[in-house]
Design a protein around this motif. Structure first.
Motif, mmCIF file in Angstrom:
data_model
loop_
_atom_site.group_PDB
_atom_site.id
_atom_site.type_symbol
_atom_site.label_atom_id
_atom_site.label_comp_id
_atom_site.label_asym_id
_atom_site.label_seq_id
_atom_site.Cartn_x
_atom_site.Cartn_y
_atom_site.Cartn_z
ATOM 1 N N GLU A 199 0.723 -1.332 0.257
ATOM 2 C CA GLU A 199 0.535 -0.235 0.180
ATOM 3 C C GLU A 199 1.285 1.470 -0.329
ATOM 4 N N GLY A 233 0.429 8.437 1.435
ATOM 5 C CA GLY A 233 1.061 9.995 1.727
ATOM 6 C C GLY A 233 1.793 10.361 0.625
ATOM 7 N N GLY A 234 0.843 9.791 -0.307
ATOM 8 C CA GLY A 234 1.203 10.744 -2.356
ATOM 9 C C GLY A 234 1.889 10.405 -2.452
ATOM 10 N N GLY A 285 11.919 10.351 5.606
ATOM 11 C CA GLY A 285 10.555 10.624 5.821
ATOM 12 C C GLY A 285 9.208 9.923 4.983
ATOM 13 N N ILE A 345 4.393 5.260 4.041
ATOM 14 C CA ILE A 345 3.485 6.044 3.633
ATOM 15 C C ILE A 345 4.640 7.128 3.594
ATOM 16 N N SER A 346 4.336 7.956 3.390
ATOM 17 C CA SER A 346 5.180 9.882 2.850
ATOM 18 C C SER A 346 4.439 10.718 4.053
ATOM 19 N N THR A 347 5.490 11.045 4.327
ATOM 20 C CA THR A 347 5.752 12.329 5.664
ATOM 21 C C THR A 347 5.699 13.920 5.069
ATOM 22 N N LEU A 348 6.272 14.062 4.155
ATOM 23 C CA LEU A 348 6.772 14.663 3.271
ATOM 24 C C LEU A 348 6.044 15.909 2.825
ATOM 25 N N HIS A 349 4.974 16.086 2.775
ATOM 26 C CA HIS A 349 3.619 17.336 2.418
ATOM 27 C C HIS A 349 3.219 17.623 3.681
ATOM 28 N N GLY A 350 2.842 18.458 3.024
ATOM 29 C CA GLY A 350 1.412 20.422 3.383
ATOM 30 C C GLY A 350 0.929 18.882 5.093
ATOM 31 N N GLU A 396 1.610 7.425 -3.496
ATOM 32 C CA GLU A 396 1.291 6.894 -5.070
ATOM 33 C C GLU A 396 0.679 7.057 -6.340
ATOM 34 N N LEU A 397 1.299 8.605 -6.288
ATOM 35 C CA LEU A 397 0.878 9.742 -7.566
ATOM 36 C C LEU A 397 2.595 8.414 -7.650
#
Lengths: 264, 99
Positions: free
Chosen positions: B6, B9-10, B64, B93-98, B12-13
């Motif tokens: 899965e 956190g973005g 991250g 899961i990425s944590t690197l976003h706003g 998937e793009l």
């Protein structure tokens, strides 16, 4: 050869707090191995302590939570709502969202805030750059190009929050800035030699001499823990990078800090 | 080895906006185990369709990016050395976003 009877996931560690459940994560804050339930408890309790020790709120206050639909503000809305109930802070909570007019980013994240409004039962107000200033961020970037966008947007957003807060007649604004954000800001200000900002940027309450004071209840909360909390609790948040942010200087500070953390 | 992956956190793009992937990963030649190290290399080659630097740095995930194996932080099971088993669920899961 040893007959190594491997239990599934051998070395499944037990939570170091309750010693009963399987540990689900390693807290970056304390390096403790902790299970979900104990994690929720300690995460929430620590934030409660930060609120008390720093006297962030007073009973009867109206508080606007700066809500973008992102991970920090969604978790903040959830936790603040919960703590308000559990510990009787006596606060009137609102969600305040700023629409900068960034297509493909803000329009999607606002949908998330609208869902949060329903999910958490907190009234929502949205203020937009277009209404306040006559410009969307997209229009601004078209004018100035792809440099220093965050600088402009940050300034406009802060004012937009003040205006929205005034419309809501709130006493304070709470934002979801977390420990990682503040660490990046400290580094950023050092790298730029911005002494003025450096001296202010770690304050948990700012703007007390202005119209609406602001506070950061997540000042000591690690980003990884916020994301894990949201993941385990299945909280609904929006997670795409603003299309203008890859050009931001903050990215370098973030990369550096994350690399440092890795070799800690 | 059949696994469920899965991306959140973005991330998937980077995989054509597909969050869930049921995959069948071949063990590396001569090995009897699949490690996270092996899986990451496989993912980079087979699932990441753009900007691999957003997902990985060196042989590990980009700092991250959080990794969970069967809902458990991979830092508890040895990170890259974590061994995977049939039907395991791995979440990135990425944590690197706003926020």
């Amino acid at each position: 050869m040893e007959a190594d009877s491997k239990p599934k996931k051998s070395g499944a560690r037990l939570c170091c707090v309750c010693n009963q459940n399987r540990a689900a994560l390693k807290r970056p804050k304390t390096l403790e191995q902790i299970c979900r339930e104990c994690f929720y408890a300690v995460f929430e309790e620590e934030i409660h302590q930060v609120i008390l020790e720093n006297q962030l709120f007073k009973p009867g206050e109206r508080i606007a939570i700066g809500a973008s639909g992102g991970k920090d503000s969604t978790v903040l809305a959830y936790v603040l709502s919960e703590l308000n109930r559990r510990h009787n802070y006596g606060l009137d909570l609102f969600l305040l969202s700023v629409d900068e007019g960034i297509t493909g980013y803000r329009d999607d994240s606002l949908e998330t805030v609208k869902r949060n409004e329903l999910q958490y039962g907190l009234p929502l107000k949205i203020v937009s750059y277009k209404d306040l200033y006559g410009w969307t961020m997209d229009e601004i970037v078209k004018m100035i190009g792809l440099k220093n966008n965050c600088t402009f947007c940050g300034v406009f957003r802060r004012q937009a929050l003040d205006r929205g807060a005034a419309l809501l007649k709130v006493d304070k604004v709470a934002t979801g800035h977390n420990a990682d954000d503040i660490a990046e800001t400290v580094l950023l200000n050092i790298l730029r030699g911005d002494i003025a900002r450096l001296s202010r940027c770690t304050s948990i309450i700012t703007g007390e001499d202005g119209p609406i004071p602001r506070c950061k209840p997540f000042k000591y909360t690690y980003e990884k823990e916020i994301v894990m909390y949201a993941y385990f609790k299945k909280l609904d948040y929006f997670s795409t990078e603003c299309i203008y942010s890859p050009n931001a200087y903050r990215g370098f500070a973030r990369e550096f800090i994350k690399d440092l953390e890795r070799i800690r | 080895m059949h696994l469920t992956l899965e991306f959140g956190g973005g991330l998937e793009l980077l995989c054509k906006s597909v969050k869930f992937h049921n995959v069948n990963v071949d063990l590396p030649k001569g090995a009897d185990k699949l490690s996270m190290r092996d899986l990451l290399a496989w993912v980079r080659t087979n699932l990441i369709k753009e900007r691999p630097e957003m997902f990985m740095k060196g042989e590990s995930v980009r700092p991250g990016v959080l990794v969970l194996v069967n809902d458990c932080d991979w830092e508890l099971s040895g990170q890259l050395d974590t061994t995977l088993e049939e039907k395991d669920v791995v979440v990135f899961i990425s944590t690197l976003h706003g926020g």
